[in-house]
Motif scaffolding. Structure first.
Motif, mmCIF file in Angstrom:
data_model
loop_
_atom_site.group_PDB
_atom_site.id
_atom_site.type_symbol
_atom_site.label_atom_id
_atom_site.label_comp_id
_atom_site.label_asym_id
_atom_site.label_seq_id
_atom_site.Cartn_x
_atom_site.Cartn_y
_atom_site.Cartn_z
ATOM 1 N N ILE A 230 0.850 -1.199 0.000
ATOM 2 C CA ILE A 230 0.000 0.000 0.000
ATOM 3 C C ILE A 230 0.882 1.244 0.000
ATOM 4 N N ASN A 231 1.895 1.260 0.863
ATOM 5 C CA ASN A 231 2.790 2.421 0.949
ATOM 6 C C ASN A 231 3.504 2.683 -0.375
ATOM 7 N N LYS A 232 3.979 1.629 -1.031
ATOM 8 C CA LYS A 232 4.657 1.788 -2.325
ATOM 9 C C LYS A 232 3.687 2.302 -3.388
ATOM 10 N N CYS A 233 2.466 1.804 -3.356
ATOM 11 C CA CYS A 233 1.432 2.250 -4.284
ATOM 12 C C CYS A 233 1.148 3.739 -4.086
ATOM 13 N N VAL A 234 0.981 4.158 -2.834
ATOM 14 C CA VAL A 234 0.719 5.569 -2.525
ATOM 15 C C VAL A 234 1.868 6.439 -3.006
ATOM 16 N N THR A 235 3.084 6.018 -2.710
ATOM 17 C CA THR A 235 4.264 6.775 -3.127
ATOM 18 C C THR A 235 4.287 6.949 -4.645
ATOM 19 N N GLY A 236 4.011 5.873 -5.380
ATOM 20 C CA GLY A 236 3.994 5.944 -6.840
ATOM 21 C C GLY A 236 2.883 6.826 -7.370
ATOM 22 N N ALA A 237 1.702 6.726 -6.777
ATOM 23 C CA ALA A 237 0.557 7.531 -7.234
ATOM 24 C C ALA A 237 0.827 9.019 -7.017
ATOM 25 N N VAL A 238 1.426 9.358 -5.893
ATOM 26 C CA VAL A 238 1.745 10.759 -5.611
ATOM 27 C C VAL A 238 2.885 11.223 -6.517
ATOM 28 N N LYS A 239 3.908 10.389 -6.668
ATOM 29 C CA LYS A 239 5.074 10.740 -7.489
ATOM 30 C C LYS A 239 4.657 11.043 -8.932
ATOM 31 N N TYR A 240 3.739 10.233 -9.456
ATOM 32 C CA TYR A 240 3.306 10.411 -10.842
ATOM 33 C C TYR A 240 2.050 11.273 -10.953
ATOM 34 N N LYS A 241 1.728 11.976 -9.854
ATOM 35 C CA LYS A 241 0.659 12.968 -9.803
ATOM 36 C C LYS A 241 -0.710 12.409 -10.207
ATOM 37 N N VAL A 242 -0.941 11.135 -9.898
ATOM 38 C CA VAL A 242 -2.234 10.518 -10.168
ATOM 39 C C VAL A 242 -3.254 11.009 -9.148
#
Length: 109
Positions: free
Chosen positions: A30-42
């Motif tokens: 979940i944490n990795k998913c959140v980090t990726g979603a925020v990083k790629y401005k989703v």
């Protein structure tokens, strides 16, 4: 037979291991998913957390047998999306996005 006699001792030994050192694989995903979603401005962090918690929750219900069957279908050039549980999972994943303000992924600056 000797192995069967040792199993209870192994289980007792594992129970003695403290949980403080255990990694929560689901939460880590979940944490990795959140980090990726925020990083790629989703999505912002709060929205990403809702999305990722839901999607990882749906994916975590898949059995190992189902994963193998999907992989077998893919290797056989069959469409795994025809499997009933895959259809259900896709519907559940779609529900994870309802009501959330999601954007197209963007390259990080």
């Amino acid at each position: 037979m000797k192995l069967l006699k040792l199993i209870p001792f192994a289980v007792v030994g594992l129970m003695g291991v403290t949980q403080a050192n255990a990694v929560d694989i689901k939460q880590d995903n979940i944490n990795k998913c959140v980090t990726g979603a925020v990083k790629y401005k989703v999505a912002d962090k709060n929205t990403a957390s809702k999305l990722c918690t839901c999607t990882i929750g749906v994916r975590s219900k898949m059995t190992i047998g189902q994963m193998w069957e999907i992989e077998s279908y893919a290797q056989s050039k069959k469409d795994p999306s025809t499997l009933p549980y895959v259809k259900t999972m896709q519907k559940d994943l779609q529900q994870c996005t309802e009501g959330l303000d999601l954007k197209q992924p963007q390259k990080p600056a």
